[in-house]
Motif scaffolding. Structure first.
Motif, PDB file in Angstrom:
ATOM      1  N   MET A 167       0.833  -1.201   0.000  1.00  0.00           N
ATOM      2  CA  MET A 167       0.000   0.000   0.000  1.00  0.00           C
ATOM      3  C   MET A 167       0.873   1.258   0.000  1.00  0.00           C
ATOM      4  O   MET A 167       0.640   2.192  -0.773  1.00  0.00           O
ATOM      5  N   ALA A 168       1.904   1.273   0.849  1.00  0.00           N
ATOM      6  CA  ALA A 168       2.790   2.437   0.924  1.00  0.00           C
ATOM      7  C   ALA A 168       3.534   2.647  -0.386  1.00  0.00           C
ATOM      8  O   ALA A 168       3.663   3.775  -0.873  1.00  0.00           O
ATOM      9  N   ASP A 169       4.034   1.564  -0.972  1.00  0.00           N
ATOM     10  CA  ASP A 169       4.736   1.665  -2.255  1.00  0.00           C
ATOM     11  C   ASP A 169       3.822   2.191  -3.346  1.00  0.00           C
ATOM     12  O   ASP A 169       4.203   3.051  -4.149  1.00  0.00           O
ATOM     13  N   ALA A 170       2.600   1.655  -3.403  1.00  0.00           N
ATOM     14  CA  ALA A 170       1.654   2.070  -4.444  1.00  0.00           C
ATOM     15  C   ALA A 170       1.300   3.545  -4.308  1.00  0.00           C
ATOM     16  O   ALA A 170       1.238   4.285  -5.303  1.00  0.00           O
ATOM     17  N   LEU A 171       1.089   4.007  -3.092  1.00  0.00           N
ATOM     18  CA  LEU A 171       0.766   5.416  -2.878  1.00  0.00           C
ATOM     19  C   LEU A 171       1.952   6.314  -3.215  1.00  0.00           C
ATOM     20  O   LEU A 171       1.784   7.392  -3.799  1.00  0.00           O
ATOM     21  N   ARG A 172       3.155   5.889  -2.843  1.00  0.00           N
ATOM     22  CA  ARG A 172       4.328   6.713  -3.140  1.00  0.00           C
ATOM     23  C   ARG A 172       4.486   6.910  -4.643  1.00  0.00           C
ATOM     24  O   ARG A 172       4.724   8.029  -5.114  1.00  0.00           O
ATOM     25  N   VAL A 173       4.339   5.835  -5.414  1.00  0.00           N
ATOM     26  CA  VAL A 173       4.479   5.943  -6.866  1.00  0.00           C
ATOM     27  C   VAL A 173       3.394   6.858  -7.433  1.00  0.00           C
ATOM     28  O   VAL A 173       3.655   7.699  -8.296  1.00  0.00           O
ATOM     29  N   SER A 174       2.167   6.710  -6.944  1.00  0.00           N
ATOM     30  CA  SER A 174       1.068   7.542  -7.436  1.00  0.00           C
ATOM     31  C   SER A 174       1.299   9.013  -7.114  1.00  0.00           C
ATOM     32  O   SER A 174       1.061   9.891  -7.948  1.00  0.00           O
ATOM     33  N   LEU A 175       1.766   9.290  -5.919  1.00  0.00           N
ATOM     34  CA  LEU A 175       2.037  10.679  -5.543  1.00  0.00           C
ATOM     35  C   LEU A 175       3.216  11.240  -6.324  1.00  0.00           C
ATOM     36  O   LEU A 175       3.246  12.432  -6.640  1.00  0.00           O
ATOM     37  N   ARG A 176       4.170  10.402  -6.641  1.00  0.00           N
ATOM     38  CA  ARG A 176       5.330  10.855  -7.420  1.00  0.00           C
ATOM     39  C   ARG A 176       4.897  11.391  -8.782  1.00  0.00           C
ATOM     40  O   ARG A 176       5.503  12.321  -9.322  1.00  0.00           O
ATOM     41  N   TYR A 177       3.845  10.802  -9.342  1.00  0.00           N
ATOM     42  CA  TYR A 177       3.339  11.231 -10.647  1.00  0.00           C
ATOM     43  C   TYR A 177       2.049  12.046 -10.526  1.00  0.00           C
ATOM     44  O   TYR A 177       1.312  12.192 -11.503  1.00  0.00           O
ATOM     45  N   ALA A 178       1.791  12.567  -9.322  1.00  0.00           N
ATOM     46  CA  ALA A 178       0.599  13.390  -9.071  1.00  0.00           C
ATOM     47  C   ALA A 178      -0.678  12.714  -9.554  1.00  0.00           C
ATOM     48  O   ALA A 178      -1.581  13.358 -10.088  1.00  0.00           O
ATOM     49  N   ASN A 179      -0.740  11.422  -9.353  1.00  0.00           N
ATOM     50  CA  ASN A 179      -1.863  10.646  -9.868  1.00  0.00           C
ATOM     51  C   ASN A 179      -2.984  10.596  -8.827  1.00  0.00           C
ATOM     52  O   ASN A 179      -3.282   9.556  -8.252  1.00  0.00           O
ATOM     53  N   LEU A 180      -3.615  11.731  -8.600  1.00  0.00           N
ATOM     54  CA  LEU A 180      -4.699  11.794  -7.628  1.00  0.00           C
ATOM     55  C   LEU A 180      -5.999  11.228  -8.178  1.00  0.00           C
ATOM     56  O   LEU A 180      -6.876  10.810  -7.424  1.00  0.00           O
ATOM     57  N   GLU A 181      -6.120  11.225  -9.516  1.00  0.00           N
ATOM     58  CA  GLU A 181      -7.348  10.693 -10.124  1.00  0.00           C
ATOM     59  C   GLU A 181      -7.574   9.240  -9.731  1.00  0.00           C
ATOM     60  O   GLU A 181      -8.670   8.857  -9.305  1.00  0.00           O
ATOM     61  N   THR A 182      -6.539   8.411  -9.896  1.00  0.00           N
ATOM     62  CA  THR A 182      -6.678   6.993  -9.568  1.00  0.00           C
ATOM     63  C   THR A 182      -6.925   6.795  -8.089  1.00  0.00           C
ATOM     64  O   THR A 182      -7.796   6.015  -7.681  1.00  0.00           O
ATOM     65  N   ILE A 183      -6.182   7.523  -7.259  1.00  0.00           N
ATOM     66  CA  ILE A 183      -6.257   7.305  -5.813  1.00  0.00           C
ATOM     67  C   ILE A 183      -7.590   7.786  -5.241  1.00  0.00           C
ATOM     68  O   ILE A 183      -8.322   7.022  -4.598  1.00  0.00           O
ATOM     69  N   GLU A 184      -7.894   9.044  -5.464  1.00  0.00           N
ATOM     70  CA  GLU A 184      -9.032   9.657  -4.776  1.00  0.00           C
ATOM     71  C   GLU A 184     -10.329   9.566  -5.564  1.00  0.00           C
ATOM     72  O   GLU A 184     -11.367   9.141  -5.036  1.00  0.00           O
ATOM     73  N   GLU A 185     -10.295   9.956  -6.850  1.00  0.00           N
ATOM     74  CA  GLU A 185     -11.534  10.037  -7.622  1.00  0.00           C
ATOM     75  C   GLU A 185     -12.031   8.659  -8.054  1.00  0.00           C
ATOM     76  O   GLU A 185     -13.225   8.368  -7.983  1.00  0.00           O
ATOM     77  N   ASP A 186     -11.111   7.808  -8.518  1.00  0.00           N
ATOM     78  CA  ASP A 186     -11.529   6.510  -9.058  1.00  0.00           C
ATOM     79  C   ASP A 186     -11.755   5.471  -7.959  1.00  0.00           C
ATOM     80  O   ASP A 186     -12.799   4.814  -7.919  1.00  0.00           O
ATOM     81  N   TYR A 187     -10.770   5.314  -7.070  1.00  0.00           N
ATOM     82  CA  TYR A 187     -10.880   4.293  -6.032  1.00  0.00           C
ATOM     83  C   TYR A 187     -11.392   4.836  -4.696  1.00  0.00           C
ATOM     84  O   TYR A 187     -11.652   4.064  -3.776  1.00  0.00           O
ATOM     85  N   GLY A 188     -11.529   6.160  -4.601  1.00  0.00           N
ATOM     86  CA  GLY A 188     -12.091   6.737  -3.385  1.00  0.00           C
ATOM     87  C   GLY A 188     -11.237   6.530  -2.151  1.00  0.00           C
ATOM     88  O   GLY A 188     -11.762   6.412  -1.032  1.00  0.00           O
TER      89      GLY A 188
END
Length: 689
Positions: free
Chosen positions: A280-301
């Motif tokens: 979970m920590a690794d996945a979030l770090r990679v997403s934040l590195r690429y400013a991928n808030l859509e997948t994290i917050e909007e898509d998966y809530g």
């Protein structure tokens, strides 16, 4: 089916022997089969049906890899089937259509709703200019009706050409029920039959008259796309970097026939969904590195508020430039980017702590050199790696206790607990994880080809690398099978200890040296964040990558999985093909094909292209390269197909039939079994119902 020798003498009377072959059938099995085929006529009909099917041309397979969340580009390649739709249009219409007409028809197949809307808009403007606004609003434009009729007839012809490989039954199942009868009639139209021309024209005219034309065109376009590709292979890495992994997964879930060979980014998200805190920590770090808030917050809530508070409370100091987020768009404000960078650092520190804990509880994974926090001299601002002291670019670690560097603070533990609940209660993430488990595997053998994402771990001498997995020394195929088993245990296991061990192995698949999904000596995340010296950043590839050009090595790998190297290929991705550096996707005299190029925009400057995809139809293999995809809007507006370029075409191959495929082998075995049942009916061993 069981060989004669496997039975004890005296029990053989309970079995039925067919046609003099050394095969025995359990009469109880034949009686059970008789419930499905209750009469000799029913059996005979199915034998004829299966015998016909195995003589049809093999269906088309489409291979894609390393999508990395780039949904729009992925969706376009899916819709044009790597150029198969365009080639089907060429085959169907030849020189009877101009290039412009073919492009327009192709765009209509790819994006029917959008193309119809664009055509209506263009014709409405034309009518308004010619006849005035009132006429435009009140007339049923003859030009639009003419366009409708033309494109419907063309789509029907194209659909008929796309369906020729399949049985009527298979095509019928692919047609939406509300248009099933109409489309079946039109597909079976005899173009040369004068007697029925009025009948078929009446169907077209009635569709126009009752204003169902738009729906009909959309259904035809979707049916064509479904028919031109019989089966889709995704050879790993759906997730991370791009913003559209959620949309990619939903597209795949709607596909009629697909399999997935997991990449290391995919198993990372599987592990996170299954409750692994470190994944979970690794996945979030990679997403934040690429400013991928859509997948994290909007898509998966997923709720990032606890992590944001942690960053605001504890990470207000300086941070290394390497924590700055990598963004493709500029819609984020400077203070938003700053906050994301601090959140990235906060989760990176949590990740390093959790990884350190895992490495200590799983010494058998041999990852002690990937623990870092205890190697830092916080006062001097240095870290010792491999006996050498390096100055650190960032020495601000407000949540790290030098005496107990791998222990989470109370605030960090609170963040981890809340994030874990968020991951495990995300309905869509859980649906996608289940789909990855159901359709996925570490590798797949399909129609004589071996598919895997990254590598088969090898020694420098070219032998299969041995690795002890849960107390079992494994190598080659057995190692990949062992890892596959652990991923499934991570999802399905009920025993808490068994599940915890499996989840740790899933994380190892993400970044471990002997992971067939990673294939490097290390993942140099810590070094890139904190150390300037580039030599520490180097990730040494497994010997597989130096040896994969050797045909004998590829032959040995194919043999390990029971494949005939004369006709089989290895198909994988993971490592981008650097075309600008002269690299080729075809290796080992055609035995190995790499189809990562890749979709991710982050790679395209390095590779010079936007990826490779592969088509395998009844005539052989067709490897194509893709140019970067600009936008869906431009593709529709300008009929800009951005068609792939042929790189490799397999020639001089005998045309493959269904009987040559894995499904065909099963059908041939079924035919033998059904013939046994037919004989049993005829001699009275089994009674007709």
């Amino acid at each position: 089916m069981v060989e004669v020798e496997s039975f004890v003498k005296g029990k053989q009377d309970n079995y039925y022997k067919y046609g003099g072959e050394p095969i025995l059938y359990d009469l109880n099995y034949l009686k059970l089969l008789a419930k499905q085929y209750p009469t000799a006529d029913a059996v005979s009909s199915e034998i004829v049906n299966f015998s016909a099917i195995i003589n049809l041309p093999k269906g088309t397979e489409h291979f894609m890899a390393d999508i990395h969340g780039e949904h729009e580009a992925f969706d376009h390649v899916m819709r044009n089937a790597s150029g198969v739709v365009k080639r089907k249009i060429d085959d169907t219409f030849g020189d009877t259509l101009t290039d412009a007409q073919k492009k327009e028809l192709a765009t209509l197949v790819y994006y029917p709703q959008e193309k119809i809307a664009l055509q209506k808009s263009a014709l409405a403007h034309f009518v308004e200019d010619e006849l005035g606004e009132h006429a435009a609003q009140n007339s049923k434009d003859p030009a639009l009706l003419e366009w409708y009729e033309i494109v419907m007839v063309r789509l029907i012809r194209l659909c008929r050409q796309s369906a020729y490989k399949y049985t009527h039954s298979k095509v019928r199942k692919a047609i939406p029920q509300h248009f099933q009868y109409i489309i079946e009639e039109l597909l079976h139209e005899n173009e040369h039959s004068v007697m029925k021309q009025g009948y078929y024209q009446g169907i077209v005219d009635s569709i126009l008259a009752i204003d169902r034309t738009d729906d009909f065109i959309v259904v035809l376009a979707e049916l064509i796309r479904k028919l031109v590709v019989d089966h889709l292979h995704i050879v790993g890495d759906i997730y991370d970097r791009g913003y559209g992994a959620y949309q990619v997964m939903d597209t795949l879930r709607r596909h009629h026939s697909v399999d997935i060979q997991w990449g290391n980014h995919d198993v990372l998200w599987i592990g996170a969904a299954c409750g692994s805190e470190v994944c979970m920590a690794d996945a979030l770090r990679v997403s934040l590195r690429y400013a991928n808030l859509e997948t994290i917050e909007e898509d998966y809530g997923l709720n990032l508020t606890p992590l944001m508070r942690l960053a605001l409370d504890h990470y207000q100091g300086e941070y290394a430039p390497t924590f700055q987020v990598k963004v493709k768009e500029t819609y984020l404000r400077e203070k938003d980017l700053d906050l994301l960078s601090r959140m990235q650092k906060a989760i990176a520190v949590i990740q390093m702590k959790l990884e350190g804990q895992l490495i200590m509880r799983r010494p058998e994974l041999q990852l002690a050199d990937r623990q870092f926090l205890h190697r830092i001299d916080f006062q001097a601002g240095t870290v010792t790696l491999n006996g050498q002291v390096y100055k650190m670019k960032d020495v601000d670690f407000p949540t790290v206790d030098p005496e107990q560097p791998y222990e989470l603070t109370k605030d960090e533990q609170n963040v981890v607990n809340k994030l874990k609940v968020s991951f495990q209660h995300s309905t869509d993430l859980q649906k996608h994880a289940r789909f990855l488990i159901d359709k996925g595997s570490i590798y797949k053998v399909y129609n004589g080809n071996l598919l895997y994402h990254a590598c088969i771990p090898l020694t420098a001498e070219g032998d299969f690398q041995e690795f002890e997995l849960c107390g079992r020394p494994l190598r080659g195929k057995a190692l990949l099978d062992g890892f596959d088993e652990m991923v499934r245990k991570a999802y399905y296991a009920q025993d808490s200890q068994e599940k915890a061990q499996a989840l740790d192995v899933v994380w190892y698949l993400w970044c471990g040296e002997n992971s067939p999904l990673f294939g490097k000596s290390k993942m140099a995340t810590f070094e890139r964040y904190f150390i300037a010296e580039k030599e520490t950043h180097k990730e040494v590839k497994n010997a597989y990558y130096a040896l994969r050009d050797d045909e004998s090595v590829c032959v040995r790998i194919l043999g390990e999985f029971g494949l005939n190297a004369t006709t089989s290929h290895i198909i994988n991705g993971h490592v981008p093909v650097k075309v600008t550096a002269g690299e080729e996707p075809i290796r080992a005299n055609g035995k190995l094909i790499t189809i990562d190029g890749g979709f991710a925009k982050a790679y395209q400057k390095e590779t010079g292209i936007a990826g490779y995809t592969l088509i395998f139809n009844s005539q052989g293999m067709h490897l194509v390269s893709h140019k970067p995809f600009e936008s869906k809007e431009r593709a529709i507006r300008e009929d800009l197909d951005i068609l792939p370029t042929s790189v490799f075409i397999e020639k001089n191959q005998a045309r493959m039939l269904v009987g040559d495929t894995d499904i065909g082998v099963g059908l041939k075995a079924d035919i033998v079994t059904l013939k046994s049942l037919l004989e049993a009916y005829r001699d009275g061993s089994v009674k007709e119902q």
